[in-house]
Scaffold this motif. Structure first.
Motif, PDB file in Angstrom:
ATOM      1  N   ARG A 155     -41.613 -55.935 -24.274  1.00 15.00           N
ATOM      2  CA  ARG A 155     -42.510 -56.000 -25.425  1.00 15.00           C
ATOM      3  C   ARG A 155     -42.794 -54.618 -25.982  1.00 15.00           C
ATOM      4  O   ARG A 155     -42.781 -54.402 -27.197  1.00 15.00           O
ATOM      5  CB  ARG A 155     -43.813 -56.702 -25.030  1.00 15.00           C
ATOM      6  CG  ARG A 155     -43.673 -58.204 -24.906  1.00 15.00           C
ATOM      7  CD  ARG A 155     -44.889 -58.818 -24.280  1.00 15.00           C
ATOM      8  NE  ARG A 155     -44.652 -60.234 -23.965  1.00 15.00           N
ATOM      9  CZ  ARG A 155     -45.349 -60.948 -23.103  1.00 15.00           C
ATOM     10  NH1 ARG A 155     -46.342 -60.364 -22.448  1.00 15.00           N
ATOM     11  NH2 ARG A 155     -45.061 -62.215 -22.879  1.00 15.00           N
ATOM     12  N   GLY A 158     -39.678 -53.493 -27.757  1.00 16.02           N
ATOM     13  CA  GLY A 158     -39.452 -54.227 -28.993  1.00 16.02           C
ATOM     14  C   GLY A 158     -40.427 -53.865 -30.094  1.00 16.02           C
ATOM     15  O   GLY A 158     -40.046 -53.722 -31.263  1.00 16.02           O
ATOM     16  N   LYS A 162     -39.602 -52.287 -33.658  1.00 19.55           N
ATOM     17  CA  LYS A 162     -40.058 -52.957 -34.885  1.00 19.55           C
ATOM     18  C   LYS A 162     -40.761 -51.985 -35.819  1.00 19.55           C
ATOM     19  O   LYS A 162     -40.518 -51.981 -37.032  1.00 19.55           O
ATOM     20  CB  LYS A 162     -41.008 -54.105 -34.531  1.00 19.55           C
ATOM     21  CG  LYS A 162     -41.780 -54.654 -35.739  1.00 19.55           C
ATOM     22  CD  LYS A 162     -42.770 -55.714 -35.344  1.00 19.55           C
ATOM     23  CE  LYS A 162     -43.858 -55.899 -36.397  1.00 19.55           C
ATOM     24  NZ  LYS A 162     -43.356 -56.116 -37.759  1.00 19.55           N
ATOM     25  N   ALA A 192     -40.286 -58.864 -33.928  1.00 21.94           N
ATOM     26  CA  ALA A 192     -39.968 -58.538 -32.536  1.00 21.94           C
ATOM     27  C   ALA A 192     -40.069 -59.811 -31.708  1.00 21.94           C
ATOM     28  O   ALA A 192     -41.166 -60.323 -31.464  1.00 21.94           O
ATOM     29  CB  ALA A 192     -40.924 -57.480 -32.006  1.00 21.94           C
ATOM     30  N   VAL A 194     -40.106 -60.968 -28.453  1.00 24.98           N
ATOM     31  CA  VAL A 194     -40.273 -60.357 -27.131  1.00 24.98           C
ATOM     32  C   VAL A 194     -40.950 -61.304 -26.149  1.00 24.98           C
ATOM     33  O   VAL A 194     -41.509 -60.882 -25.142  1.00 24.98           O
ATOM     34  CB  VAL A 194     -41.066 -59.037 -27.246  1.00 24.98           C
ATOM     35  CG1 VAL A 194     -40.206 -57.965 -27.911  1.00 24.98           C
ATOM     36  CG2 VAL A 194     -42.363 -59.219 -28.024  1.00 24.98           C
ATOM     37  N   VAL A 211     -34.899 -57.660 -31.976  1.00 21.69           N
ATOM     38  CA  VAL A 211     -35.712 -57.247 -33.121  1.00 21.69           C
ATOM     39  C   VAL A 211     -34.839 -57.426 -34.353  1.00 21.69           C
ATOM     40  O   VAL A 211     -33.703 -56.957 -34.385  1.00 21.69           O
ATOM     41  CB  VAL A 211     -36.179 -55.793 -32.992  1.00 21.69           C
ATOM     42  CG1 VAL A 211     -37.011 -55.395 -34.200  1.00 21.69           C
ATOM     43  CG2 VAL A 211     -36.983 -55.599 -31.706  1.00 21.69           C
TER      44      VAL A 211
END
Length: 349
Positions: A155, A158, A162, A192, A194, A211
């Protein structure tokens, strides 16, 4: 009805901790009802049913109110089986849906054209693993590996990626195989994917890990794309033995070269014959970047497009994630080892 034999069920149940991890980390399931929708697959290609069974048993073991429904495999233009539509209609608001499908869910009749909109209206959270019918059941461990990841780390990665794409006006993509493609993305926002589906009405792919961003307008892509990973067409997703080359002008595919030309061309012609606006079918709708460190190419788009070290371009619709293209297809084409430049600066993926 369990849908698959005991051997496949046993294999799926060996990964219950992985399925439980997804339910906890990606959906944050508490006391909500969990509905699993899957299909029977065919022959040695029952990966979707194995994944569906894994999520079903993991949810049961956690004590959640859990159900599972099977249907025949569907293409996107087919109707979902009535038992699926009726079960969705009866599902309580704020519940959770797990889709594990060989191809598509199918149309939902009176529930509306869009599964995503249906989920928003009922505050459902969902995860979706579709297009699994192109690979055999022996690929189960590869799938399980791709969902057993450090989601917090991905996360962070990502969202950072982003934010960089959000600020870009132009993205240029190059590869040693010959890709040289320019995307006008001024004013566009990236998505994203994620694995964060904790808010009511939200959902997305499992495996997660990409992404992606739509181009500006209908004509914001120009150049050459050389696909050397996997290709999506009506026959499914396939790993490529030889590269396929697409020439793109003002957002539209104007030429296709390579041994797989016939398969892709046949798909595009079929969709143009079916489309209300056939002129939209050959438009480029997405640039995506894979960020899942455990995903590998197997010939299933939902995994292939997530592989770290790849990028993909989608032909067709992008209206549901901020683009202007509405049409009857969305076909992801994966290529290897891209160099990506944001407004002239090399992006570190």
């Amino acid at each position: 009805m369990l849908g698959i034999n005991q051997e496949l069920r046993d294999k799926a149940e060996k990964k219950l901790s992985t399925f439980s991890k997804v339910l906890k980390t990606c959906l944050k399931v508490k006391n909500e009802e969990v509905l699993v929708i899957t299909d029977y697959g065919s022959g040695e290609k029952q990966l979707a049913a194995m994944v569906g069974h894994g999520f079903y048993k993991a949810a049961l073991n956690k004590g959640y109110k859990t159900g599972i429904v099977f249907q025949e495999s569907k293409k996107g233009f087919m109707q979902a089986d009535s038992n699926v539509v009726n079960t969705l209609q009866r599902l309580e608001n704020n519940s959770i849906v797990v889709l594990s499908l060989s191809n598509k869910l199918g149309r939902l009749g009176h529930l509306g054209k869009s599964f995503r909109n249906f989920c928003k209206d009922k505050n459902l959270r969902f995860i979706s693993s579709s297009g699994l019918g192109g690979v055999n059941s022996g690929q189960f461990d590869i799938f399980a590996e791709a969902i057993d990841i450090n989601y917090n780390r991905m996360r962070k990665h990502g969202l950072k990626l982003k934010s960089k794409l959000d600020r870009a006006k132009e993205i240029k993509v190059k590869t040693e195989k010959g890709t040289n493609l320019v995307f006008d993305v001024e004013g566009k926002q990236a998505i994203a994917n994620v694995g964060d589906y904790k808010e009511a009405g939200t959902g997305g792919n499992i495996p997660a890990g990409e992404v992606y961003i739509p181009p500006k307008g209908l004509g914001g892509v120009n150049g050459k794309l050389v696909i050397d990973g996997s290709m999506r067409c009506d026959e499914g997703t396939m790993l490529l033995k030889e590269p396929l080359e697409l020439e793109v002008k003002e957002g539209r595919i104007v030429d296709i070269k390579g041994m797989y030309k016939g398969l892709l061309e046949k798909t595009l012609i079929r969709r143009e014959d079916r489309a209300k606006y056939p002129e939209r079918v050959r438009l480029i709708g997405e640039l995506g970047i894979g960020i899942n460190p455990k995903a590998v190419l197997i010939g299933s788009s939902i995994l292939d497009e997530k592989v770290l070290g790849t990028a993909h371009v989608a032909i067709g619709s992008n209206a549901w994630f901020g683009g202007e293209i509405r049409t009857v297809l969305h076909l992801d084409q994966v290529f290897m080892a891209p160099k990506i430049f944001l407004d002239g600066e090399l992006l570190k993926v």
